[in-house]
Design a protein around this motif. Structure first.
Motif, PDB file in Angstrom:
ATOM      1  N   TRP A  14     -47.495  22.352 -21.817  1.00  0.00           N
ATOM      2  CA  TRP A  14     -48.522  21.369 -22.027  1.00  0.00           C
ATOM      3  C   TRP A  14     -49.277  21.784 -23.414  1.00  0.00           C
ATOM      4  CZ3 TRP A  14     -47.004  17.563 -19.280  1.00  0.00           C
ATOM      5  CH2 TRP A  14     -46.544  17.764 -18.251  1.00  0.00           C
ATOM      6  N   LYS A 136     -40.193  15.631 -12.608  1.00  0.00           N
ATOM      7  CA  LYS A 136     -41.565  14.961 -12.914  1.00  0.00           C
ATOM      8  C   LYS A 136     -42.348  15.288 -13.947  1.00  0.00           C
ATOM      9  CE  LYS A 136     -42.033  13.909  -7.789  1.00  0.00           C
ATOM     10  NZ  LYS A 136     -42.838  13.936  -6.673  1.00  0.00           N
ATOM     11  N   GLU A 137     -42.286  16.599 -14.428  1.00  0.00           N
ATOM     12  CA  GLU A 137     -42.992  16.769 -15.584  1.00  0.00           C
ATOM     13  C   GLU A 137     -42.481  16.112 -16.929  1.00  0.00           C
ATOM     14  OE1 GLU A 137     -42.759  21.227 -16.122  1.00  0.00           O
ATOM     15  OE2 GLU A 137     -44.404  21.266 -14.718  1.00  0.00           O
ATOM     16  N   LYS A 140     -43.961  12.874 -16.866  1.00  0.00           N
ATOM     17  CA  LYS A 140     -45.304  12.663 -17.655  1.00  0.00           C
ATOM     18  C   LYS A 140     -45.300  12.927 -19.103  1.00  0.00           C
ATOM     19  CE  LYS A 140     -47.471  14.014 -12.925  1.00  0.00           C
ATOM     20  NZ  LYS A 140     -48.173  14.781 -12.441  1.00  0.00           N
ATOM     21  N   GLY A 321     -51.245   6.679 -17.174  1.00  0.00           N
ATOM     22  CA  GLY A 321     -51.498   7.649 -16.158  1.00  0.00           C
ATOM     23  C   GLY A 321     -51.175   7.110 -14.752  1.00  0.00           C
ATOM     24  N   ILE A 322     -51.383   5.898 -14.415  1.00  0.00           N
ATOM     25  CA  ILE A 322     -50.945   5.477 -12.955  1.00  0.00           C
ATOM     26  C   ILE A 322     -49.545   5.459 -12.942  1.00  0.00           C
ATOM     27  CG2 ILE A 322     -50.930   3.399 -11.453  1.00  0.00           C
ATOM     28  CD1 ILE A 322     -53.651   2.767 -12.620  1.00  0.00           C
ATOM     29  N   SER A 324     -47.052   6.899 -14.721  1.00  0.00           N
ATOM     30  CA  SER A 324     -46.063   8.021 -14.576  1.00  0.00           C
ATOM     31  C   SER A 324     -46.020   8.707 -13.180  1.00  0.00           C
ATOM     32  CB  SER A 324     -46.803   9.111 -15.620  1.00  0.00           C
ATOM     33  OG  SER A 324     -48.273   9.454 -15.335  1.00  0.00           O
ATOM     34  N   ASN A 325     -47.115   8.588 -12.507  1.00  0.00           N
ATOM     35  CA  ASN A 325     -47.210   9.142 -10.948  1.00  0.00           C
ATOM     36  C   ASN A 325     -46.337   8.503 -10.044  1.00  0.00           C
ATOM     37  OD1 ASN A 325     -49.015  11.128 -11.663  1.00  0.00           O
ATOM     38  ND2 ASN A 325     -50.894   9.929 -11.479  1.00  0.00           N
ATOM     39  N   VAL A 326     -46.092   7.073 -10.235  1.00  0.00           N
ATOM     40  CA  VAL A 326     -45.201   6.489  -9.260  1.00  0.00           C
ATOM     41  C   VAL A 326     -43.770   6.320  -9.928  1.00  0.00           C
ATOM     42  CG1 VAL A 326     -47.196   5.304  -8.399  1.00  0.00           C
ATOM     43  CG2 VAL A 326     -46.101   4.278 -10.243  1.00  0.00           C
ATOM     44  N   LYS A 329     -40.925   7.254  -7.765  1.00  0.00           N
ATOM     45  CA  LYS A 329     -40.452   6.372  -6.699  1.00  0.00           C
ATOM     46  C   LYS A 329     -39.897   5.106  -6.789  1.00  0.00           C
ATOM     47  CE  LYS A 329     -44.511   8.739  -4.324  1.00  0.00           C
ATOM     48  NZ  LYS A 329     -45.767   8.753  -3.817  1.00  0.00           N
TER      49      LYS A 329
END
Length: 485
Positions: A14, A136-137, A140, A321-322, A324-326, A329
């Motif tokens: 990071w 997932k990294e 992001k 931000g929103i 990248s988390n979903v 799915k």
């Protein structure tokens, strides 16, 4: 021998992303920050309007034409080494530009900036690709990198406005020096070297053809701003197409291609490249005319113009931000289809601006919707464009992504300028006696540019829907082959 790049420890990834994002920000904001500096630089250096145009064109010319070569150099010579050398060269070129005492010195500096940006940009994206190989990294990391690419232009307007207003135009170039120093230190601390092995011979014929072809296209589109029917415009564009067709033919036959056709013929990646080009054209062209509207019609200062553009950047960051988390799915097809539709709606809304200019009613809603749409595109775009690319080709594939954005921006700017000029002439012919004819004509031109940008952006939606269809698992794997279903 297959490439086995060293991967930074998870705790350092990071920090490395921060370094790469800083480099991306520097390259992206340089396009708009210099635009803010141009009016003052023109007066101080005694530039003609043609010279002023060349300050922008010569950077795009060097950057766009050398990108694929820069990507291959990064692959073969070493991505860390290319990143650091590119950063040092970009900083030196920026310093030369900031200390320029005449037009020739500034133009030389801008050309050098383009040369080193062509080495720096693909190296940075290639390092990101191999540092976050999957999971997932990876999503992001690419979301952050993409958001910087989308918001960097607006940040450049704000920073350039502040520097031009409170310091001097020279600092719009000199500011790159401290940014580069921080990025170089970060690279030395957190970056490990990686390079391609096996066949690392350079494709000289392919290099000559693609550099000449891309240079002809970029130069041709820049000349198109003065008229599409000009002999030099038509000749340069035609020459560019012929040279690039010859390049594809050469690449299909040589054993060490500069751009392996396997990188671009994949349906999913090909679709992503098309979306990238359309997004680049709409974003760069749309922002340019929005700033003209702020400063010329509404009378905003450079700083206030930058502040007025910030809501779009803020919305992009929130959306990134929103999403990248979903994204793991919902997959990439939905956001990459809906994103262009929303971005087009935002641009179309901006076409209803008026001479009176109510920012809260006529501009802000459009910027918010545009920001949501762009954020939805940026989160998956580069991830999808580089999915399935072998480590051996990471640099040149990364360069291809940037090249599509650069060429798209050149095409968009030329096309929008031509429509803008035509709309102004038509308005003045019908409203010559109006007391507000001058500003009305400008607003008519800006509106035409926004409508065209919206139309181009809307084209990206069916491309994404029908071509960009990797499975969720493939998206998470990142470096494996992309599912074509």
């Amino acid at each position: 021998m297959p490439e086995t790049p060293a991967t930074p420890a998870p705790t350092h990834r990071w920090w490395l992303l921060a370094v790469l994002a800083l480099a991306q920000l520097m390259v992206i904001l340089d396009g708009t920050i210099v635009n803010i500096a141009l009016p003052d630089a023109q007066i101080e250096l005694g530039m003609t309007d043609g010279d002023r145009t060349w300050v922008v064109t010569i950077y795009a010319l060097a950057f766009g034409s050398l990108l694929l070569l820069g990507g291959r150099v990064a692959d073969y010579w070493g991505r860390k080494r290319s990143f650091i050398v590119g950063m040092i060269g970009f900083a030196i070129a920026s310093a030369i530009g900031g200390l320029a005492v005449n037009t020739e010195m500034l133009l030389a500096a801008r050309a050098l900036q383009g040369v080193f940006a062509a080495l720096l940009a693909p190296a940075a994206l290639a390092i990101l690709t191999i540092t976050f190989p999957g999971g997932k990294e990876r999503i992001k990391a690419f979301a952050v990198f993409g958001a910087i690419g989308g918001g960097g232009a607006a940040v450049g307007l704000l920073l350039g406005g502040a520097l031009a207003e409170f310091a001097s135009w020279e600092w719009c170039l000199l500011v790159n020096v401290p940014i580069a120093i921080v990025a170089i230190i970060g690279a030395l601390v957190f970056m490990t070297e990686s390079r391609a092995h096996g066949n690392t011979k350079y494709d000289i014929p392919g290099t000559v053809l693609v550099v000449a072809g891309l240079a002809s296209l970029v130069f041709g589109f820049s000349r198109a701003e003065e008229g599409w029917g000009r002999l030099d415009t038509i000749g340069l564009l035609a020459l560019g197409v012929v040279l690039l067709a010859a390049f594809v033919l050469v690449e299909s036959r040589v054993s060490n291609p500069l751009l392996p056709l396997r990188v671009i013929v994949n349906k999913v990646r090909g679709g992503a490249f098309l979306v990238s080009a359309l997004t680049g054209s709409a974003l760069l062209g749309g922002l340019l005319f929005l700033i003209f509207y702020f400063q010329i019609v509404l009378g905003y200062s450079p700083l206030l113009s930058g502040l007025a553009s910030l809501p779009m950047t803020a919305v992009i960051m929130v959306t990134v931000g929103i999403l990248s988390n979903v994204l793991p799915k919902i997959g990439v097809r939905l956001p990459m289809t809906v994103g262009p539709i929303l971005a087009a709606a935002g641009l179309f809304y901006l076409s209803f601006i008026t001479v009176e200019g109510n920012y809260l009613l006529e501009v802000l809603p459009g910027l918010v919707v545009l920001g949501i749409g762009l954020g939805a595109i940026f989160v998956p775009l580069q991830n999808v464009a580089l999915a399935g690319v072998e480590d051996h080709d990471a640099g040149v594939a990364s360069a291809a992504v940037t090249a599509t954005q650069q060429i798209g921006g050149s095409i968009g700017t030329a096309l929008f300028t031509a429509l803008y000029t035509s709309a102004i002439s038509s308005y003045l012919a019908d409203n010559a006696s109006s007391p507000t004819a001058q500003f009305g004509a400008l607003v008519s031109g800006y509106s035409a540019a926004f409508v065209c940008a919206a139309a181009l952006m809307l084209l990206a939606a069916p491309i994404a829907f029908f071509l960009i269809r990797p499975s969720k698992d493939d998206l998470l794997k990142g470096g494996t082959a992309v599912h074509m279903g």
